[in-house]
Design a protein around this motif. Sequence first.
Motif, short mmCIF file in Angstrom:
data_model
loop_
_atom_site.label_atom_id
_atom_site.label_comp_id
_atom_site.label_asym_id
_atom_site.label_seq_id
_atom_site.Cartn_x
_atom_site.Cartn_y
_atom_site.Cartn_z
N ASP A 1 10.20 -9.59 -3.16
CA ASP A 1 8.92 -10.12 -3.64
C ASP A 1 8.42 -9.34 -4.85
OD1 ASP A 1 8.27 -12.16 -1.50
OD2 ASP A 1 8.56 -10.39 -0.25
N HIS A 2 8.73 -8.04 -4.86
CA HIS A 2 8.36 -7.20 -6.00
C HIS A 2 9.53 -6.25 -6.28
CE1 HIS A 2 4.25 -8.60 -5.33
NE2 HIS A 2 4.43 -8.27 -4.05
N LEU A 3 9.92 -6.17 -7.54
CA LEU A 3 11.00 -5.28 -7.97
C LEU A 3 10.41 -4.28 -8.96
CD1 LEU A 3 14.03 -4.82 -7.56
CD2 LEU A 3 14.45 -6.41 -9.45
N VAL A 4 10.46 -3.00 -8.61
CA VAL A 4 9.72 -1.98 -9.37
C VAL A 4 10.68 -0.90 -9.86
CG1 VAL A 4 7.91 -0.22 -9.24
CG2 VAL A 4 7.65 -2.39 -8.00
N THR A 5 10.52 -0.53 -11.12
CA THR A 5 11.24 0.62 -11.66
C THR A 5 10.23 1.73 -11.92
OG1 THR A 5 12.85 -0.84 -12.75
CG2 THR A 5 12.76 1.44 -13.49
N ASP A 6 10.25 2.72 -11.05
CA ASP A 6 9.29 3.83 -11.15
C ASP A 6 9.76 4.93 -10.21
OD1 ASP A 6 7.10 5.38 -11.75
OD2 ASP A 6 5.60 3.93 -11.05
N TRP A 7 9.24 6.13 -10.42
CA TRP A 7 9.52 7.19 -9.46
C TRP A 7 8.88 6.81 -8.12
CZ3 TRP A 7 12.07 11.97 -9.49
CH2 TRP A 7 12.77 12.24 -10.66
N PRO A 8 9.63 6.88 -7.04
CA PRO A 8 9.14 6.38 -5.75
C PRO A 8 7.81 6.97 -5.32
CG PRO A 8 11.50 6.70 -5.62
CD PRO A 8 11.06 7.26 -6.94
N HIS A 9 7.67 8.29 -5.40
CA HIS A 9 6.43 8.90 -4.91
C HIS A 9 5.24 8.49 -5.77
CE1 HIS A 9 7.36 11.74 -8.15
NE2 HIS A 9 6.12 12.18 -8.07
N ARG A 10 5.48 8.32 -7.07
CA ARG A 10 4.40 7.92 -7.96
C ARG A 10 3.96 6.49 -7.67
NH1 ARG A 10 5.86 9.21 -13.91
NH2 ARG A 10 7.22 7.39 -13.67
N TYR A 11 4.92 5.61 -7.43
CA TYR A 11 4.59 4.22 -7.12
C TYR A 11 3.83 4.13 -5.81
CZ TYR A 11 5.09 -0.60 -5.62
OH TYR A 11 4.83 -1.86 -5.15
N LEU A 12 4.30 4.82 -4.76
CA LEU A 12 3.62 4.75 -3.47
C LEU A 12 2.20 5.29 -3.57
CD1 LEU A 12 3.71 4.17 -0.44
CD2 LEU A 12 4.68 6.45 -0.09
N ALA A 13 2.00 6.39 -4.26
CA ALA A 13 0.65 6.95 -4.41
C ALA A 13 -0.26 5.98 -5.15
CB ALA A 13 0.73 8.29 -5.13
N ALA A 14 0.26 5.32 -6.18
CA ALA A 14 -0.55 4.38 -6.96
C ALA A 14 -0.94 3.17 -6.12
CB ALA A 14 0.21 3.94 -8.21
N GLU A 15 0.00 2.65 -5.31
CA GLU A 15 -0.31 1.51 -4.45
C GLU A 15 -1.37 1.88 -3.40
OE1 GLU A 15 1.37 -1.95 -4.55
OE2 GLU A 15 0.99 -0.93 -6.46
N ALA A 16 -1.25 3.08 -2.86
CA ALA A 16 -2.23 3.53 -1.87
C ALA A 16 -3.61 3.69 -2.51
CB ALA A 16 -1.78 4.84 -1.23
N ALA A 17 -3.64 4.17 -3.74
CA ALA A 17 -4.91 4.43 -4.42
C ALA A 17 -5.70 3.15 -4.67
CB ALA A 17 -4.66 5.16 -5.73
N VAL A 18 -5.00 2.02 -4.84
CA VAL A 18 -5.70 0.76 -5.11
C VAL A 18 -5.82 -0.10 -3.86
CG1 VAL A 18 -5.09 0.74 -7.55
CG2 VAL A 18 -3.55 -0.34 -5.89
N GLY A 19 -5.49 0.45 -2.69
CA GLY A 19 -5.72 -0.24 -1.43
C GLY A 19 -4.67 -1.26 -1.05
N ARG A 20 -3.46 -1.16 -1.63
CA ARG A 20 -2.42 -2.13 -1.29
C ARG A 20 -1.46 -1.62 -0.21
NH1 ARG A 20 -2.78 -3.87 -6.99
NH2 ARG A 20 -1.26 -2.29 -7.62
N ILE A 21 -1.82 -0.51 0.41
CA ILE A 21 -1.06 0.06 1.53
C ILE A 21 -1.99 0.12 2.72
CG2 ILE A 21 0.18 2.08 2.39
CD1 ILE A 21 1.62 0.69 0.11
N ASP A 22 -1.51 -0.33 3.90
CA ASP A 22 -2.35 -0.25 5.09
C ASP A 22 -1.52 0.21 6.29
OD1 ASP A 22 -0.96 -2.48 6.09
OD2 ASP A 22 -2.49 -3.89 5.43
N SER A 23 -2.15 0.19 7.45
CA SER A 23 -1.50 0.74 8.64
C SER A 23 -0.37 -0.14 9.17
CB SER A 23 -2.55 0.94 9.75
OG SER A 23 -3.17 -0.29 10.09
N ARG A 24 -0.14 -1.30 8.55
CA ARG A 24 1.00 -2.15 8.93
C ARG A 24 2.20 -1.94 8.03
NH1 ARG A 24 -0.47 -7.86 8.27
NH2 ARG A 24 -1.51 -7.09 6.41
#
Length: 396
Positions: A255-278
């Motif tokens: 659904d999404h294909l991303v080229t980025d450093w993994p930890h940086r991408y995960l932190a950015a997604e969490a910062a904008v609320g696109r990561i949840d407990s599921r």
Amino acid sequence: MLDLMPSLGTWRPAVSGQRCAVATIVAVGGSVPRPPGTSMLVSEQGDVLGSLSGGCVEGAVVEAALQAMRDGGSRLESFGYSAEDAFAVGLTCGGELEVHIQPTGAAGLDLASLNNAFGGSSLALIRRLDAAGGAVVVPDPAAFSAAGSQELSDLLGGDDSVIRAAAAQLEPLLRGGRAGMVRLAPAEGCGGSGPETEPITLFVESRLPAARMLIFGANDFGAALLPAGKLLGYEVTLCDARPAFASQGRFLAADHLVTDWPHRYLAAEAAVGRIDSRTVVCVLTHDPKFDIPLLETALALDLAYVGAMGSRRSHRQRIDGLLDCGIPAAALERLHSPIGLDLGAVTPAEVAVSITAEILASRAPQPASARGSLKDGTGPIHRTNTPEQTQENPWT
């Protein structure tokens, strides 16, 4: 009812405006094929959309639905196993179902309106099953507030004490994307026998956007896990810092294909609320320069599952590296490493099965030590309350 929404727009009886009745599983006990919230639509001509049990009770439900359309009233039908009558309608698996059957067209159950409301990925339906009837459509269940809903107030008769009691049970179901029964004492109390004093019975169905699976590592194992994750209904993202790896055509199904450093991408997604407990995180990079900062970030978040691929030697080195970064030992208990259940998996496809099996097992209510082959177990396959127990203990 919501499980049928994706097919409703192309189902001929609904498109042509035929009268229909919806049959919904509202309570279960023992081993049953489908969970509460599963629905089946029956048209006035006997056409069917959906299934409740894989064939055990559908014939009887169709007859009850046609009768409900003839008399215009809703009904609650119970199905179980009869050892005395092998030809009785029931569940050969030994489970029990309570099925609520209601003609559409009643308040809140107009098929055209429901189909229009299903434009987004979130929707909830609150139905009142007792004599008062009625329904409320909730477009954004994750943000729903019982206290601020005039529609819910009207459904419950406007009594503040009833609305407060409803909120305590409704809101967790709605925000968790779950289905369940809610029973409330009416404003007058539970005494007496008239219909005005019967308990208020609500059935809630909530559908949230698909949970996310984040796969880190554009390799053979990531390519195999991607379709497995989509098969389970996840919105799948594949992320890799290396453009030459991430740009391969075999990953285009993500659904999404991303080229980025993994930890940086995960932190950015969490910062904008696109990561949840599921959210599920699968670390398949098998490279400490990616793994350690990524797992450090992931273990600081409230996630459903965090797994990392590697040998037992790699696992020990990984744990040492995370401890050196200051990750508490308690947080490391949440890490599934080496990733997957021990199924003897070797090929990437087999490893994908192992990983998804562990994700499913991590969601199960019983501890991992209690799980194994079904042939070696005893008791019900599905751990659920009987309908009678469900009535006494409303789901929350």
